[in-house]
Design an enzyme around this catalytic site. Structure first.
Site, mmCIF file in Angstrom:
data_model
loop_
_atom_site.group_PDB
_atom_site.id
_atom_site.type_symbol
_atom_site.label_atom_id
_atom_site.label_comp_id
_atom_site.label_asym_id
_atom_site.label_seq_id
_atom_site.Cartn_x
_atom_site.Cartn_y
_atom_site.Cartn_z
ATOM 1 N N GLU A 76 0.814 -1.216 0.000
ATOM 2 C CA GLU A 76 0.000 0.000 0.000
ATOM 3 C C GLU A 76 0.854 1.276 0.000
ATOM 4 O O GLU A 76 0.323 2.376 0.213
ATOM 5 C CB GLU A 76 -0.936 0.019 1.212
ATOM 6 C CG GLU A 76 -1.966 -1.089 1.219
ATOM 7 C CD GLU A 76 -2.997 -0.995 0.107
ATOM 8 O OE1 GLU A 76 -2.873 -0.101 -0.756
ATOM 9 O OE2 GLU A 76 -3.925 -1.810 0.093
ATOM 10 N N HIS A 95 -3.149 2.742 8.305
ATOM 11 C CA HIS A 95 -4.181 2.037 7.536
ATOM 12 C C HIS A 95 -4.506 0.742 8.260
ATOM 13 O O HIS A 95 -3.633 -0.080 8.512
ATOM 14 C CB HIS A 95 -3.681 1.748 6.120
ATOM 15 C CG HIS A 95 -4.528 0.761 5.368
ATOM 16 N ND1 HIS A 95 -5.904 0.839 5.331
ATOM 17 C CD2 HIS A 95 -4.195 -0.332 4.636
ATOM 18 C CE1 HIS A 95 -6.378 -0.159 4.595
ATOM 19 N NE2 HIS A 95 -5.355 -0.881 4.172
ATOM 20 N N HIS A 97 -7.555 -2.553 9.113
ATOM 21 C CA HIS A 97 -8.709 -3.316 8.659
ATOM 22 C C HIS A 97 -9.654 -3.537 9.838
ATOM 23 O O HIS A 97 -10.268 -4.595 9.971
ATOM 24 C CB HIS A 97 -8.276 -4.651 8.064
ATOM 25 C CG HIS A 97 -7.488 -4.536 6.807
ATOM 26 N ND1 HIS A 97 -7.007 -5.628 6.117
ATOM 27 C CD2 HIS A 97 -7.081 -3.454 6.091
ATOM 28 C CE1 HIS A 97 -6.338 -5.229 5.043
ATOM 29 N NE2 HIS A 97 -6.367 -3.916 5.019
ATOM 30 N N HIS A 157 -12.655 -2.657 2.390
ATOM 31 C CA HIS A 157 -11.210 -2.779 2.594
ATOM 32 C C HIS A 157 -10.795 -2.387 4.015
ATOM 33 O O HIS A 157 -10.206 -3.193 4.724
ATOM 34 C CB HIS A 157 -10.496 -1.908 1.552
ATOM 35 C CG HIS A 157 -9.017 -2.054 1.537
ATOM 36 N ND1 HIS A 157 -8.251 -1.724 0.430
ATOM 37 C CD2 HIS A 157 -8.134 -2.456 2.475
ATOM 38 C CE1 HIS A 157 -6.968 -1.944 0.698
ATOM 39 N NE2 HIS A 157 -6.870 -2.386 1.945
#
Length: 213
Positions: A76, A95, A97, A157
């Site tokens: 990413e 980031h 999840h 996502h």
């Protein structure tokens, strides 16, 4: 080791995300812009964060080029570096999840401000789905953040928090996951009742000034 302090901070926050359940395994990534340079330190791909040493973290350019480090940068990296290029005032990206934020991304619903600590970051917009690691996803995230947002979700996502400091990006990811959980549970109970619009800006201003709410 070059960029040692930044590497230590990125690894510290990555391990905190793991401990808090915001990241599971290696499904999530953390980066920080090196102060005064067009370079970022980012977590590597497919290496458990609690098994890493700071000097093993890769350094990348703000155009996603791998500059140094023992392990390959996160897949990413294009999304992280696109945020840094678009928003020079943002220096840390987390980031995750995390479950409830991801639920809202799948529902294609904004996460509303459900409690005062969430008001600097909510409502949280949804970036349309694109393949993980793609330039299209990077651009989708940048567009969702716009000129002043610090958090968005990525459809089907996860969550992206980008803030002036890495510590604050971690805090934003925590607050918004809690906020998403409250929103989901109250929605299931029959009434999702966010903070009234007229009070959100006042609370946001207080929070941004460091005033406890």
């Amino acid at each position: 080791m070059k960029y040692q302090e930044t590497r230590e901070k990125v690894l510290e926050i990555a391990v905190k995300c793991l401990e808090k359940g915001l990241i599971h395994g290696t499904a999530g990534n953390v980066s920080m812009r090196v102060p005064g340079e067009d370079v970022a330190i980012i977590t590597p791909t497919r290496i458990p964060y609690d098994q890493l040493k700071p000097e093993q973290l890769p350094a990348v350019s703000l155009h996603a080029e791998w500059l140094e480090g023992e392990f390959k940068p996160s897949s990413e990296t294009p999304m992280h570096t696109a945020v840094y290029r678009a928003r020079p005032n943002l220096n840390g990206v987390v980031h995750t999840h995390s479950m409830y934020a991801t639920v809202f991304s799948i529902l294609e619903k904004e996460i509303p401000p459900m409690m005062p600590p969430s008001t600097p970051y909510a409502p949280v917009p949804v970036a349309p789905f694109h393949l993980p690691g793609s330039e299209e996803l990077a651009q989708s995230a940048v567009e969702a953040l716009g000129e002043d947002k610090m958090v968005c979700t990525l459809q089907n996502h996860g969550l992206l928090a980008a803030c002036p400091t890495l510590e604050r990006a971690f805090s934003a990811a925590e607050y918004i996951e809690e906020c998403a959980q409250l929103a989901y549970l109250t929605l299931m109970a029959g009434k999702m009742n966010p903070i009234p619009d007229k009070d959100v800006q006042t609370l946001r201003d207080r929070m941004l000034k460091g005033i406890a709410v």
